[in-house]
Design a protein around this motif. Structure first.
Motif, PDB file in Angstrom:
ATOM      1  N   ASP A 253      -9.954   1.719   0.518  1.00 16.77           N
ATOM      2  CA  ASP A 253      -9.317   0.701  -0.439  1.00 16.77           C
ATOM      3  C   ASP A 253     -10.002  -0.367  -0.995  1.00 16.77           C
ATOM      4  OD1 ASP A 253      -9.316  -1.312   1.370  1.00 16.77           O
ATOM      5  OD2 ASP A 253      -7.445  -1.019   2.257  1.00 16.77           O
ATOM      6  N   THR A 254      -9.616  -1.206  -1.739  1.00 15.53           N
ATOM      7  CA  THR A 254     -10.255  -2.171  -2.473  1.00 15.53           C
ATOM      8  C   THR A 254     -11.045  -2.983  -1.668  1.00 15.53           C
ATOM      9  OG1 THR A 254      -8.280  -2.970  -3.215  1.00 15.53           O
ATOM     10  CG2 THR A 254      -9.251  -1.789  -4.937  1.00 15.53           C
ATOM     11  N   ASP A 255     -10.205  -3.305  -0.527  1.00 12.84           N
ATOM     12  CA  ASP A 255     -10.916  -4.580   0.384  1.00 12.84           C
ATOM     13  C   ASP A 255     -12.164  -4.000   1.045  1.00 12.84           C
ATOM     14  OD1 ASP A 255      -8.892  -6.412   0.136  1.00 12.84           O
ATOM     15  OD2 ASP A 255      -7.453  -5.794   1.865  1.00 12.84           O
ATOM     16  N   GLU A 256     -11.802  -2.609   1.545  1.00 11.26           N
ATOM     17  CA  GLU A 256     -13.265  -2.104   1.994  1.00 11.26           C
ATOM     18  C   GLU A 256     -14.406  -1.919   0.741  1.00 11.26           C
ATOM     19  OE1 GLU A 256     -10.997   0.543   5.420  1.00 11.26           O
ATOM     20  OE2 GLU A 256     -10.821   1.161   3.364  1.00 11.26           O
ATOM     21  N   GLY A 257     -14.091  -1.525  -0.285  1.00  7.57           N
ATOM     22  CA  GLY A 257     -15.198  -1.343  -1.066  1.00  7.57           C
ATOM     23  C   GLY A 257     -15.389  -2.527  -1.815  1.00  7.57           C
ATOM     24  N   ASN A 258     -14.828  -3.590  -1.812  1.00  4.62           N
ATOM     25  CA  ASN A 258     -15.277  -4.878  -2.346  1.00  4.62           C
ATOM     26  C   ASN A 258     -16.110  -5.718  -1.294  1.00  4.62           C
ATOM     27  OD1 ASN A 258     -14.273  -4.484  -4.813  1.00  4.62           O
ATOM     28  ND2 ASN A 258     -12.255  -5.688  -4.503  1.00  4.62           N
ATOM     29  N   ALA A 259     -15.677  -5.424   0.108  1.00  9.22           N
ATOM     30  CA  ALA A 259     -16.495  -5.906   1.111  1.00  9.22           C
ATOM     31  C   ALA A 259     -17.931  -5.520   1.107  1.00  9.22           C
ATOM     32  CB  ALA A 259     -15.931  -5.706   2.405  1.00  9.22           C
TER      33      ALA A 259
ATOM     34  N   ASP B 161     -15.902 -13.858   4.013  1.00 12.12           N
ATOM     35  CA  ASP B 161     -14.844 -13.983   2.898  1.00 12.12           C
ATOM     36  C   ASP B 161     -13.607 -13.101   3.174  1.00 12.12           C
ATOM     37  OD1 ASP B 161     -15.391 -11.564   1.456  1.00 12.12           O
ATOM     38  OD2 ASP B 161     -16.378 -12.482  -0.068  1.00 12.12           O
ATOM     39  N   THR B 162     -12.498 -13.153   2.182  1.00 14.50           N
ATOM     40  CA  THR B 162     -11.221 -12.487   2.529  1.00 14.50           C
ATOM     41  C   THR B 162     -11.585 -10.894   2.194  1.00 14.50           C
ATOM     42  OG1 THR B 162     -10.645 -13.026   0.218  1.00 14.50           O
ATOM     43  CG2 THR B 162      -9.662 -14.275   1.891  1.00 14.50           C
ATOM     44  N   ASP B 163     -12.343 -10.721   1.378  1.00 19.34           N
ATOM     45  CA  ASP B 163     -12.509  -9.279   1.461  1.00 19.34           C
ATOM     46  C   ASP B 163     -13.111  -8.640   2.491  1.00 19.34           C
ATOM     47  OD1 ASP B 163     -11.893  -8.942  -1.130  1.00 19.34           O
ATOM     48  OD2 ASP B 163     -13.712  -8.995  -1.984  1.00 19.34           O
ATOM     49  N   GLU B 164     -14.048  -9.163   3.384  1.00 16.97           N
ATOM     50  CA  GLU B 164     -14.508  -8.823   4.409  1.00 16.97           C
ATOM     51  C   GLU B 164     -13.546  -8.855   5.646  1.00 16.97           C
ATOM     52  OE1 GLU B 164     -19.168  -9.895   3.656  1.00 16.97           O
ATOM     53  OE2 GLU B 164     -17.872 -11.503   4.056  1.00 16.97           O
ATOM     54  N   GLY B 165     -13.050 -10.185   5.623  1.00 18.99           N
ATOM     55  CA  GLY B 165     -11.906  -9.972   6.817  1.00 18.99           C
ATOM     56  C   GLY B 165     -10.827  -9.194   6.722  1.00 18.99           C
TER      57      GLY B 165
END
Lengths: 189, 189
Positions: free
Chosen positions: B170-176, A170-174
């Motif tokens: 950051d939130t992308d890394e945390g949410n991934a 998903d976009t978080d992982e990407g």
């Protein structure tokens, strides 16, 4: 090096035939906007608005064809903005998941369930899986060579002669890795 | 197991003394809303709106104290919503980065530069670094044990007797990964 193409999925919705008629009108059929990597799957021309207790997203793409149950796939980031806490699940497993309000041009549906954060997975054609010795449901480790390299664990293998080789994240992982659709990921031993 | 507390940073801004006066008025001083993990650093009561070519975010938290140059840290997801493409950088390195419009209650500033996606890093107190044999600027591998476990590579070590042990992502890394501030990450060998 074993490489797999990456597909980064933005938030999207699969819609049941009944809900398509409520949202778009009786007898309505989805329009193919673009074929997806998996045979027979397509991004539809049609979009909907999804509304949660805290926020909403407009222009959420419908993926076709219609499925037995309506299912919405969002990122964890999206789920905070919507104000719901969907679990990480494989597609199709929507027991005990939250719902959302879905608004189309003709009508709207209050879903009781169906929202998930999609568990990352790789579609293998049977021939790819045999060549690499991979079993259906096996958990794999995959390295993303983006601007911020990282290794994903627990990537689920899904094997079928109906599938084309493709990893779905998903976009978080990407965005955490800085990879985009079409980049190549490395399947680790 | 070597464990490090995780701090997940949402989008935020560090503001120069000159810009504080433009945004909030002559002689204005930031108000400490909450102390942060690093000694002397705080989340301010004050927030601003940041505006890009494609979108904007309101209520972006100022982190204090004031710094020589104004710097905005956003996630990659945020950067797409804003319509800019900031590089992944260590804090303080803002050469050749994009700007944004920043709006406060009194005035506004059109930044020529200063927007980055913060490179993930771990603050080590000198005593932690000595105990674990870690050098300043060393690149580390860190496992996040969240709902979707993953391993971050190229995590930069920053060592000082002014620092407290804490990993910033950051939130992308945390949410991934599905980790939150206060969770423990594992420093790999």
């Amino acid at each position: 090096m074993k490489t797999v193409p990456v597909g980064v999925s933005a938030r999207h919705i699969h819609v049941s035939p009944e809900h398509i008629e409520i949202l778009f009108g009786k007898g309505y059929e989805l329009t193919n906007f673009k074929d997806l990597s998996q045979p027979g799957q397509f991004a539809a021309q049609e979009t909907v608005t999804i509304v949660g207790p805290k926020g909403k997203f407009e222009k959420v793409r419908i993926l076709g064809p219609a499925r037995p149950s309506t299912q919405i796939e969002v990122s964890r980031t999206d789920s905070f903005a919507l104000g719901i806490k969907p679990p990480v699940r494989e597609s199709g497993y929507i027991e005990d998941t939250p719902g959302l309000r879905v608004i189309g041009p003709v009508g709207e549906v209050e879903l009781e369930r169906g929202v998930i954060v999609a568990a990352r997975h790789i579609h293998f054609h049977t021939s790819d899986a045999e060549k690499w010795g991979i079993q259906d449901k096996q958990k794999l480790r995959v390295k993303l060579h983006g601007e911020r390299p990282l290794i994903l664990e627990d990537v689920i293998a899904r094997v079928s002669d109906q599938y084309a080789l493709d990893m779905h994240i998903d976009t978080d992982e990407g965005n955490a890795a800085g990879v985009n659709t079409g980049d190549l990921a490395e399947l680790l031993e």
